[in-house]
Enzyme design. Structure first.
Site, PDB file in Angstrom:
ATOM      1  N   ASN A   1       0.632   5.525   0.507  1.00 51.77           N
ATOM      2  CA  ASN A   1      -0.231   6.583   1.033  1.00 51.77           C
ATOM      3  C   ASN A   1       0.406   7.939   0.764  1.00 51.77           C
ATOM      4  O   ASN A   1       1.627   8.047   0.653  1.00 51.77           O
ATOM      5  CB  ASN A   1      -0.430   6.409   2.542  1.00 51.77           C
TER       6      ASN A   1
ATOM      7  N   HIS B   1       4.891   5.680  14.852  1.00 54.11           N
ATOM      8  CA  HIS B   1       5.409   6.659  13.905  1.00 54.11           C
ATOM      9  C   HIS B   1       4.546   7.920  13.911  1.00 54.11           C
ATOM     10  O   HIS B   1       3.323   7.848  14.042  1.00 54.11           O
ATOM     11  CB  HIS B   1       5.408   6.055  12.480  1.00 54.11           C
TER      12      HIS B   1
ATOM     13  N   GLU C   1      -5.533  -0.142  15.023  1.00 55.18           N
ATOM     14  CA  GLU C   1      -4.742   1.078  15.171  1.00 55.18           C
ATOM     15  C   GLU C   1      -4.713   1.553  16.624  1.00 55.18           C
ATOM     16  O   GLU C   1      -5.720   1.537  17.326  1.00 55.18           O
ATOM     17  CB  GLU C   1      -5.284   2.197  14.286  1.00 55.18           C
TER      18      GLU C   1
ATOM     19  N   HIS D   1       1.370   6.761  15.671  1.00 60.40           N
ATOM     20  CA  HIS D   1       0.462   5.673  15.325  1.00 60.40           C
ATOM     21  C   HIS D   1       1.199   4.365  15.076  1.00 60.40           C
ATOM     22  O   HIS D   1       2.337   4.361  14.626  1.00 60.40           O
ATOM     23  CB  HIS D   1      -0.316   6.019  14.049  1.00 60.40           C
TER      24      HIS D   1
ATOM     25  N   LYS E   1       7.212   0.908   7.338  1.00 59.84           N
ATOM     26  CA  LYS E   1       6.940   2.062   6.479  1.00 59.84           C
ATOM     27  C   LYS E   1       8.235   2.633   5.923  1.00 59.84           C
ATOM     28  O   LYS E   1       9.214   2.803   6.645  1.00 59.84           O
ATOM     29  CB  LYS E   1       6.214   3.158   7.265  1.00 59.84           C
TER      30      LYS E   1
ATOM     31  N   LYS F   1      -8.223  11.739  17.631  1.00 62.70           N
ATOM     32  CA  LYS F   1      -7.608  10.497  18.124  1.00 62.70           C
ATOM     33  C   LYS F   1      -6.215  10.745  18.687  1.00 62.70           C
ATOM     34  O   LYS F   1      -5.784  10.071  19.613  1.00 62.70           O
ATOM     35  CB  LYS F   1      -7.594   9.404  17.047  1.00 62.70           C
ATOM     36  N   ASP F   2      -5.489  11.727  18.147  1.00 63.75           N
ATOM     37  CA  ASP F   2      -4.150  12.021  18.651  1.00 63.75           C
ATOM     38  C   ASP F   2      -4.199  12.772  19.985  1.00 63.75           C
ATOM     39  O   ASP F   2      -3.272  12.693  20.780  1.00 63.75           O
ATOM     40  CB  ASP F   2      -3.342  12.792  17.624  1.00 63.75           C
TER      41      ASP F   2
ATOM     42  N   GLN G   1       0.843  -1.192   0.000  1.00 65.09           N
ATOM     43  CA  GLN G   1       0.000   0.000   0.000  1.00 65.09           C
ATOM     44  C   GLN G   1       0.873   1.235   0.000  1.00 65.09           C
ATOM     45  O   GLN G   1       1.872   1.299   0.721  1.00 65.09           O
ATOM     46  CB  GLN G   1      -0.892  -0.021   1.250  1.00 65.09           C
TER      47      GLN G   1
ATOM     48  N   TYR H   1       4.318   7.510   1.681  1.00 66.84           N
ATOM     49  CA  TYR H   1       4.954   6.354   2.294  1.00 66.84           C
ATOM     50  C   TYR H   1       4.383   5.047   1.783  1.00 66.84           C
ATOM     51  O   TYR H   1       3.236   4.957   1.392  1.00 66.84           O
ATOM     52  CB  TYR H   1       4.897   6.415   3.817  1.00 66.84           C
TER      53      TYR H   1
END
Length: 185
Positions: A50, A119, A143, A63, A72, A168-169, A48, A132
């Site tokens: 991103n 990260h 997550e 995360h 990553k 969320k952070d 993947q 990335y």
């Protein structure tokens, strides 16, 4: 391509060979065989890619995923960020330690962050585009967010003001909380 060791042996800085003249530049951003041999030390598959864009002062992270863990390979194609990886592998001699480096469109550096690390990054330029490659697919149910300002970690973010955070952070958990919850590697 030059591979630069960091204070955490599994995290690598990659400086690609850049060929430029008055017309612009060319650089190879990915080469499977060289990456496997010189960086990861083992066969690595990316599944993947991103791409994100963020304004100055935004901090994303820290995360990681407890399921579908991701390695990553990160870089910046516009602007600059301060990029951070935290070792969450409980048996590691560098457990709880962090590495931070500046990645920018200008320095063209890449950072390899293997599985087992949290990260995040902080945007230091007016805006930044961050791309990335991931070794596994994104899994929102696995997550986890590590608290970006956990005093146990002591990350020295180059903040100019309070960072802008996602919801969320804002509610990330400390390293101690994650250890107690069994959410580390």
């Amino acid at each position: 391509m030059q591979v630069i060791e960091t204070t955490i042996p599994d995290i690598k800085i990659i400086e690609p060979s850049v060929f430029g003249d008055e017309r612009g530049f060319f650089m190879e951003t990915w080469h499977q065989q060289r990456f496997d041999q010189q960086v990861a030390g083992k066969p690595t598959s990316f599944v993947q890619d991103n791409h994100s864009k963020s304004a100055q002062g935004i901090l994303r992270g820290l995360h990681y995923q407890t399921q579908n863990t991701q390695g990553k390979l990160v870089r910046v194609v516009s602007g600059e960020v301060f990029d951070v990886a935290v070792d969450l592998r409980q048996g590691s001699p560098t457990f709880g330690q962090w590495e931070g480096i500046y990645l920018s469109a200008e320095n063209k550096r890449q950072l390899w962050i293997p599985e087992g690390f949290a990260h995040g990054f902080y945007v230091t330029s007016e805006e930044a585009e961050f791309v990335y490659k991931c070794t596994d697919f994104y899994n929102p149910t696995g997550e986890v967010t590590l608290q970006w300002d956990d005093s146990e970690l002591g990350i020295q973010w180059p903040l100019k003001a309070d960072p802008l955070l996602s919801e969320k952070d804002k509610v990330g958990k400390s390293l101690t909380e994650l250890r107690n919850l069994g959410l580390l590697f």
